[in-house]
Design a protein around this motif. Sequence first.
Motif, PDB file in Angstrom:
ATOM      1  N   UNK A  83       0.837  -1.201   0.000  1.00  0.00           N
ATOM      2  CA  UNK A  83       0.000   0.000   0.000  1.00  0.00           C
ATOM      3  C   UNK A  83       0.873   1.254   0.000  1.00  0.00           C
ATOM      4  N   UNK A  84       1.902   1.247   0.854  1.00  0.00           N
ATOM      5  CA  UNK A  84       2.798   2.398   0.896  1.00  0.00           C
ATOM      6  C   UNK A  84       3.612   2.563  -0.371  1.00  0.00           C
ATOM      7  N   UNK A  85       4.076   1.449  -0.956  1.00  0.00           N
ATOM      8  CA  UNK A  85       4.968   1.521  -2.117  1.00  0.00           C
ATOM      9  C   UNK A  85       4.273   2.061  -3.358  1.00  0.00           C
ATOM     10  N   UNK A  86       2.957   1.880  -3.451  1.00  0.00           N
ATOM     11  CA  UNK A  86       2.255   2.319  -4.661  1.00  0.00           C
ATOM     12  C   UNK A  86       2.206   3.838  -4.787  1.00  0.00           C
ATOM     13  N   UNK A  87       2.188   4.561  -3.656  1.00  0.00           N
ATOM     14  CA  UNK A  87       2.021   6.012  -3.716  1.00  0.00           C
ATOM     15  C   UNK A  87       3.204   6.732  -4.386  1.00  0.00           C
ATOM     16  N   UNK A  88       4.446   6.561  -3.900  1.00  0.00           N
ATOM     17  CA  UNK A  88       5.545   7.277  -4.567  1.00  0.00           C
ATOM     18  C   UNK A  88       5.714   6.863  -6.021  1.00  0.00           C
ATOM     19  N   UNK A  89       5.449   5.594  -6.341  1.00  0.00           N
ATOM     20  CA  UNK A  89       5.560   5.152  -7.731  1.00  0.00           C
ATOM     21  C   UNK A  89       4.512   5.839  -8.598  1.00  0.00           C
ATOM     22  N   UNK A  90       3.266   5.876  -8.126  1.00  0.00           N
ATOM     23  CA  UNK A  90       2.191   6.516  -8.897  1.00  0.00           C
ATOM     24  C   UNK A  90       2.479   7.988  -9.138  1.00  0.00           C
ATOM     25  N   UNK A  91       2.847   8.716  -8.081  1.00  0.00           N
ATOM     26  CA  UNK A  91       3.056  10.165  -8.215  1.00  0.00           C
ATOM     27  C   UNK A  91       4.308  10.477  -9.047  1.00  0.00           C
ATOM     28  N   UNK A  92       5.326   9.627  -8.950  1.00  0.00           N
ATOM     29  CA  UNK A  92       6.519   9.827  -9.782  1.00  0.00           C
ATOM     30  C   UNK A  92       6.193   9.594 -11.249  1.00  0.00           C
ATOM     31  N   UNK A  93       5.418   8.555 -11.529  1.00  0.00           N
ATOM     32  CA  UNK A  93       5.045   8.253 -12.922  1.00  0.00           C
ATOM     33  C   UNK A  93       4.234   9.400 -13.512  1.00  0.00           C
ATOM     34  N   UNK A  94       3.275   9.930 -12.745  1.00  0.00           N
ATOM     35  CA  UNK A  94       2.462  11.054 -13.241  1.00  0.00           C
ATOM     36  C   UNK A  94       3.341  12.250 -13.575  1.00  0.00           C
ATOM     37  N   UNK A  95       4.319  12.546 -12.715  1.00  0.00           N
ATOM     38  CA  UNK A  95       5.196  13.703 -12.973  1.00  0.00           C
ATOM     39  C   UNK A  95       6.097  13.464 -14.169  1.00  0.00           C
ATOM     40  N   UNK A  96       6.533  12.226 -14.377  1.00  0.00           N
ATOM     41  CA  UNK A  96       7.438  11.922 -15.497  1.00  0.00           C
ATOM     42  C   UNK A  96       6.699  11.877 -16.831  1.00  0.00           C
ATOM     43  N   UNK A  97       5.478  11.370 -16.833  1.00  0.00           N
ATOM     44  CA  UNK A  97       4.741  11.199 -18.085  1.00  0.00           C
ATOM     45  C   UNK A  97       4.102  12.511 -18.540  1.00  0.00           C
ATOM     46  N   UNK A  98       3.521  13.271 -17.594  1.00  0.00           N
ATOM     47  CA  UNK A  98       2.718  14.440 -17.963  1.00  0.00           C
ATOM     48  C   UNK A  98       3.399  15.776 -17.654  1.00  0.00           C
ATOM     49  N   UNK A  99       4.631  15.764 -17.152  1.00  0.00           N
ATOM     50  CA  UNK A  99       5.336  17.009 -16.871  1.00  0.00           C
ATOM     51  C   UNK A  99       4.910  17.635 -15.551  1.00  0.00           C
ATOM     52  N   UNK A 100       5.572  18.740 -15.193  1.00  0.00           N
ATOM     53  CA  UNK A 100       5.353  19.368 -13.881  1.00  0.00           C
ATOM     54  C   UNK A 100       4.522  20.647 -13.941  1.00  0.00           C
ATOM     55  N   UNK A 101       4.143  21.081 -15.145  1.00  0.00           N
ATOM     56  CA  UNK A 101       3.450  22.372 -15.257  1.00  0.00           C
ATOM     57  C   UNK A 101       2.125  22.361 -14.505  1.00  0.00           C
ATOM     58  N   UNK A 102       1.342  21.282 -14.665  1.00  0.00           N
ATOM     59  CA  UNK A 102       0.046  21.174 -13.985  1.00  0.00           C
ATOM     60  C   UNK A 102       0.065  20.004 -12.994  1.00  0.00           C
ATOM     61  N   UNK A 103       1.208  19.812 -12.367  1.00  0.00           N
ATOM     62  CA  UNK A 103       1.378  18.644 -11.501  1.00  0.00           C
ATOM     63  C   UNK A 103       0.437  18.674 -10.297  1.00  0.00           C
ATOM     64  N   UNK A 104       0.142  19.876  -9.778  1.00  0.00           N
ATOM     65  CA  UNK A 104      -0.744  19.972  -8.603  1.00  0.00           C
ATOM     66  C   UNK A 104      -2.091  19.324  -8.879  1.00  0.00           C
ATOM     67  N   UNK A 105      -2.689  19.642 -10.029  1.00  0.00           N
ATOM     68  CA  UNK A 105      -4.005  19.100 -10.367  1.00  0.00           C
ATOM     69  C   UNK A 105      -3.924  17.606 -10.658  1.00  0.00           C
TER      70      UNK A 105
END
Length: 390
Positions: free
Chosen positions: A355-377
């Motif tokens: 459960x804990x390991x999925x969070x940093x992986x998910x959020x890192x993947x989102x930042x790497x795939x979609x960029x950081x410009x709209x990362x908050x949303x």
Amino acid sequence: MNLAGYLMVYLALTERTEAPPVWLMSIYICVGANALTFSNTGALVACVKNSPESRGIVIGLLKGFVGLSGAIYTQLYLAIYGDDAKSLVLLIAWLPAAVYIFFVHTIRVLPYRRRAQGEEPNTKPFFCFLYISIALATYLLVMIVVQKQVPTFSHAAYSLGATVLLLILFLPLGVVIKEEYQVVSQMEESLQHPPAIAVQEPPTRDAKDDDDDDETKPSCGFAGCVTNMFKPPALGEDFSIMQALVSVEMLVLFVVSVFGIGGTLTAIDNMAQIGQSLGYPAKSINTFVSLISIWNYAGRVGAGYMSEFFLARYRFPRPLALTAVLLLSCVGHLFIAFGVPQSLYAASVIIGFCFGAQWPLLFSIISEVFGLKYYSTLFNFGSAASPIGA
């Protein structure tokens, strides 16, 4: 929001206000609980933008401290109020609000200096943070076990334990002060030996270049927005919010997170009832339910650091690491489903870790795939998978 929501819950519990109807109590809890999303977004997004080349480590560390927060609050509550369940809600109301007000001016996006080719990133402070967090997790683990084993743990002992806990919790400030001192010293030294500055004229632009720029600008009308929504940039570039939300990559990530995070969260939420139904003694159930937050921490920090290491050393992609974590969580679910004797201890470790390991992986993947410009949303859109899955 935190203070207002939970304070109203506390006043209702202690009968200082008239008992609210269910819908009003739900609003109180909604207001208080959603304060977390503001602090979570402000801290995590700012840190990822400040350290984009170590994003896995940063997310793992921050999420690791979130994983320990339940155990931290328990120790502070026992030290301040003793065994008074209603006062726990009061602590949840005032303590986060006080911390937000005190630290809000330290959370900001700083100018980022890109590394020169061949220059290694400065990961020393991150490893100092890691060692401190491990010390904190170990201390909490020892405290939980000792408190479960000792029949009468005095209030003075709880107070002493909480004091040591706070000292460890604020040790990262020492690391930050040391790093800032080194930066200032290096800056003063560089000012004594200023580098030579070369002046280069910018290239001239002609009218044709301006026309080309106008052609590449997206149209701002409704039809243009809809068209651009389905014409995303290359992966890793800055997507717009709608380009990311309608992309196949986000759909896959969201569905995987709904079932992966949702499944492990459901098992964690019902671990005490599962233990009772399988005939485990009450003391054992209390122990492994209390220790789930420690395994949750280990998963968050471990996934953040290990995914960064494997990505840098072996080019091992984070989506594949997420797949491996999901497969490991299946083992924990199968232990519970088949009721293997004495297997719930192992299942609680595996499911808490995954459960804990999925969070940093998910959020890192989102930042790497979609960029950081709209990362908050986009980061918070990914977070929505947890309640939907549960």
